[in-house]
Design a protein around this motif. Structure first.
Motif, mmCIF file in Angstrom:
data_model
loop_
_atom_site.group_PDB
_atom_site.id
_atom_site.type_symbol
_atom_site.label_atom_id
_atom_site.label_comp_id
_atom_site.label_asym_id
_atom_site.label_seq_id
_atom_site.Cartn_x
_atom_site.Cartn_y
_atom_site.Cartn_z
ATOM 1 N N ARG A 178 0.821 -1.213 0.000
ATOM 2 C CA ARG A 178 0.000 0.000 0.000
ATOM 3 C C ARG A 178 0.852 1.258 0.000
ATOM 4 O O ARG A 178 0.465 2.285 -0.587
ATOM 5 C CB ARG A 178 -0.942 -0.017 1.214
ATOM 6 C CG ARG A 178 -1.955 -1.146 1.201
ATOM 7 C CD ARG A 178 -2.721 -1.242 2.496
ATOM 8 N NE ARG A 178 -1.838 -1.521 3.627
ATOM 9 C CZ ARG A 178 -2.274 -1.737 4.872
ATOM 10 N NH1 ARG A 178 -3.574 -1.713 5.125
ATOM 11 N NH2 ARG A 178 -1.433 -1.987 5.840
ATOM 12 N N PHE A 179 2.013 1.202 0.637
ATOM 13 C CA PHE A 179 2.898 2.364 0.654
ATOM 14 C C PHE A 179 3.463 2.626 -0.740
ATOM 15 O O PHE A 179 3.528 3.773 -1.190
ATOM 16 C CB PHE A 179 4.024 2.151 1.672
ATOM 17 C CG PHE A 179 3.614 2.435 3.089
ATOM 18 C CD1 PHE A 179 4.077 3.565 3.735
ATOM 19 C CD2 PHE A 179 2.762 1.588 3.773
ATOM 20 C CE1 PHE A 179 3.700 3.847 5.041
ATOM 21 C CE2 PHE A 179 2.373 1.854 5.071
ATOM 22 C CZ PHE A 179 2.838 2.994 5.709
ATOM 23 N N GLU A 180 3.859 1.572 -1.423
ATOM 24 C CA GLU A 180 4.379 1.755 -2.777
ATOM 25 C C GLU A 180 3.268 2.187 -3.731
ATOM 26 O O GLU A 180 3.497 3.007 -4.635
ATOM 27 C CB GLU A 180 5.035 0.463 -3.266
ATOM 28 C CG GLU A 180 5.598 0.529 -4.674
ATOM 29 C CD GLU A 180 6.650 1.613 -4.860
ATOM 30 O OE1 GLU A 180 6.824 2.063 -6.017
ATOM 31 O OE2 GLU A 180 7.302 2.019 -3.873
ATOM 32 N N ALA A 181 2.046 1.658 -3.547
ATOM 33 C CA ALA A 181 0.925 2.079 -4.389
ATOM 34 C C ALA A 181 0.652 3.565 -4.212
ATOM 35 O O ALA A 181 0.397 4.288 -5.195
ATOM 36 C CB ALA A 181 -0.320 1.259 -4.044
ATOM 37 N N ALA A 182 0.706 4.044 -2.974
ATOM 38 C CA ALA A 182 0.498 5.470 -2.722
ATOM 39 C C ALA A 182 1.627 6.305 -3.314
ATOM 40 O O ALA A 182 1.395 7.391 -3.861
ATOM 41 C CB ALA A 182 0.380 5.725 -1.217
ATOM 42 N N ARG A 183 2.851 5.809 -3.221
ATOM 43 C CA ARG A 183 3.984 6.547 -3.782
ATOM 44 C C ARG A 183 3.856 6.680 -5.299
ATOM 45 O O ARG A 183 4.112 7.740 -5.871
ATOM 46 C CB ARG A 183 5.297 5.853 -3.408
ATOM 47 C CG ARG A 183 6.545 6.710 -3.657
ATOM 48 C CD ARG A 183 7.820 5.925 -3.380
ATOM 49 N NE ARG A 183 8.050 4.914 -4.413
ATOM 50 C CZ ARG A 183 8.636 5.175 -5.571
ATOM 51 N NH1 ARG A 183 9.052 6.403 -5.864
ATOM 52 N NH2 ARG A 183 8.811 4.211 -6.444
ATOM 53 N N ARG A 184 3.450 5.606 -5.955
ATOM 54 C CA ARG A 184 3.266 5.669 -7.407
ATOM 55 C C ARG A 184 2.141 6.622 -7.781
ATOM 56 O O ARG A 184 2.232 7.361 -8.767
ATOM 57 C CB ARG A 184 2.983 4.271 -7.959
ATOM 58 C CG ARG A 184 4.181 3.325 -7.915
ATOM 59 C CD ARG A 184 3.955 2.132 -8.830
ATOM 60 N NE ARG A 184 2.708 1.436 -8.518
ATOM 61 C CZ ARG A 184 2.607 0.421 -7.668
ATOM 62 N NH1 ARG A 184 3.694 -0.021 -7.046
ATOM 63 N NH2 ARG A 184 1.454 -0.158 -7.452
ATOM 64 N N ALA A 185 1.071 6.598 -6.984
ATOM 65 C CA ALA A 185 -0.057 7.494 -7.267
ATOM 66 C C ALA A 185 0.359 8.959 -7.157
ATOM 67 O O ALA A 185 -0.017 9.796 -7.991
ATOM 68 C CB ALA A 185 -1.211 7.196 -6.309
ATOM 69 N N LEU A 186 1.145 9.281 -6.137
ATOM 70 C CA LEU A 186 1.643 10.645 -5.999
ATOM 71 C C LEU A 186 2.550 11.019 -7.171
ATOM 72 O O LEU A 186 2.489 12.133 -7.699
ATOM 73 C CB LEU A 186 2.416 10.784 -4.688
ATOM 74 C CG LEU A 186 1.618 10.896 -3.395
ATOM 75 C CD1 LEU A 186 2.564 10.846 -2.207
ATOM 76 C CD2 LEU A 186 0.813 12.178 -3.364
ATOM 77 N N SER A 187 3.384 10.075 -7.563
ATOM 78 C CA SER A 187 4.326 10.342 -8.660
ATOM 79 C C SER A 187 3.603 10.655 -9.961
ATOM 80 O O SER A 187 4.101 11.415 -10.799
ATOM 81 C CB SER A 187 5.251 9.137 -8.856
ATOM 82 O OG SER A 187 6.012 8.877 -7.685
ATOM 83 N N ASP A 188 2.405 10.086 -10.130
ATOM 84 C CA ASP A 188 1.634 10.326 -11.355
ATOM 85 C C ASP A 188 1.115 11.759 -11.441
ATOM 86 O O ASP A 188 0.785 12.228 -12.531
ATOM 87 C CB ASP A 188 0.449 9.360 -11.428
ATOM 88 C CG ASP A 188 0.877 7.929 -11.726
ATOM 89 O OD1 ASP A 188 2.006 7.742 -12.224
ATOM 90 O OD2 ASP A 188 0.087 7.007 -11.443
#
Length: 460
Positions: free
Chosen positions: A380-390
């Protein structure tokens, strides 16, 4: 899955109305530490309840011995998430340093573009409403706010949160979630978002060394009489070695090295110790020589002297040997360091080095708090990081935080859950100071970011 593109388009089309809603909340003088503003604090809580009801939440005021909490639920299925923010603000003094009345929000041009200026603009009303606006857009597109979401808005964060622990303990079952979302943090810079995953804990003590039963004339007693300042200075000098490491036995027990993949992210941030220290008139890092300055701030423990005093410190000169001298010491902790163990080692160092005719007294403000490390290997932390990066020009990073955020530890200890710390404040937002501001880009792209994060987490 929600139609994320439609939600983002809705946020873009509703920008002007979102600003007006934020301005309405910013006009409320919800200073929690001053009893004169009690009614304004309740007014802000009531406004939030009505706003949340209007977008599909079941929301209510929850009274406490102090200012009320706001609790809201969206219902539905999916991963259970708890979002935390606070609606109270700091006092505005000194008023004469504000360029505009602190509770009359304005948009002004700043160094990095348009910014919202008002008390609470970034800490924490602007950040809180950034999340609420993402939920509003979600409701407009899907017919309901994000599912299985609980909101907890506190009214005493800026005055020590005296009601928070009892409230969390009394409402454990209602507030428990799979993951907490906390907005009271910031970006690395205006184009680089961050998720704070390391928070340092703290141990603090006031330590007093005593000798003679009164101040002594230095001409008559200097030499044979124990001088508490000399004793204190010798002990303090023993607490660090030449490489900047703390010398207390066991001090580094529980301190792990930062994972290489996290260090690689930090390297991409382009941090410069010359710029960091140069901004405060310094040039040379003084911490552990084997670690970068950024590691020293985020991932390494410290022992610092915050105040030292003894003898006559007024104007002119008074030739005395003081009867006592004291130091205030704070240790910032990381990883699995044990606050009680470190305090015991610190006390023991003073006792071991105390010469004859001297005594030592310890005054500990509290039991201390451990450091916190979030599980960055949690998907979930990596999913959130990718979402922010987008959403932002630069890739998001898992960052550290040199200070402490007590709510995160309470969520772990009382509710048994970890926290995603995502905020959109900037270092120059002047929180707690006159002319507090929140970048208009932070507000607008922050809302889009939260929509992306919520969509990513809803896949679980």
């Amino acid at each position: 899955m929600p139609d994320l593109d439609a939600i983002l388009a809705q946020l873009d089309s509703d920008r002007d109305a979102a600003i007006e809603r934020l301005f309405a909340l910013l006009r409320m003088e919800s200073v929690s530490t001053d009893p004169a503003y009690k009614d304004e604090c309740r007014k802000a809580a009531e406004w939030l309840v009505e706003d949340l009801k209007s977008i599909g939440f079941e929301a209510s005021i929850r009274d406490t011995p102090g200012h009320p909490m706001v609790v809201a639920h969206s219902g539905g299925d999916g991963p259970r998430l708890l979002f935390y923010g606070h609606y109270d603000v700091q006092p505005v003094d000194p008023l004469n340093l504000w360029s505009a009345p602190p509770f009359e929000p304005v948009i002004a041009e700043g160094a990095q573009g348009p910014e919202i200026r008002a008390r609470g603009a970034t800490d924490d009303k602007g950040q809180l409403m950034t999340f609420v606006e993402s939920c509003r857009a979600w409701k407009a597109v899907t017919g309901a706010p994000p599912p299985n979401l609980t909101l907890l808005f506190e009214g005493e964060e800026e005055s020590g949160s005296p009601s928070l622990v009892p409230f969390l303990e009394a409402n454990k079952e209602e507030l428990k979630a799979d993951l907490a979302l906390v907005c009271d943090t910031g970006m690395w810079n205006a184009e680089t978002p961050a998720i704070s995953t390391m928070l340092r804990g703290m141990v603090s003590d006031t330590i007093t060394v005593k000798a003679a039963d009164r101040d002594l004339h230095s001409g008559m007693f200097g030499g044979p009489a124990a001088n508490p300042i000399r004793v204190l200075a010798k002990i303090l000098a023993s607490l660090h070695d030449e490489e900047g490491r703390v010398t207390l036995p066991g001090f580094y027990d529980g301190v792990a090295d930062t994972p290489p993949e996290i260090l690689a992210q930090w390297k991409k941030l382009g941090f410069s110790h010359e710029d960091f220290l140069g901004a405060v008139g310094l040039s040379t890092p003084a911490g552990e020589s084997d670690y970068s300055t950024l590691e020293q701030i985020w991932a390494r423990p410290t022992l610092e002297f915050n105040g030292v005093s003894g003898g006559y410190t007024g104007a002119g000169f008074k030739t005395v040997l003081p009867a006592e001298a004291f130091v205030k010491i704070s240790c910032r902790l990381v990883g699995d360091q044990d606050p009680a163990k470190i305090r015991k080692a610190l006390h023991q160092r003073f006792k071991n080095m105390l010469p004859p005719d001297c005594t030592v007294e310890f005054e500990s403000r509290n039991g201390g708090s451990p450091g916190i490390v979030m599980p960055v290997d949690d998907p979930r932390f990596e999913a959130a990081r990718r979402a922010l990066s987008d959403e932002w020009p630069n890739e998001a990073a898992f960052a550290g935080c040199g200070g402490s955020i007590p709510i995160v530890g309470l969520f772990q200890s009382i509710l048994g859950m970890n926290s995603l710390l995502i905020g959109f404040g900037l270092d120059d937002d002047r929180i707690h100071s006159p002319n507090e501001k929140y970048s208009l880009t932070s507000f607008q792209k922050g809302a889009r970011s939260w929509a992306r994060v919520l969509a990513a987490l809803s896949k679980d």
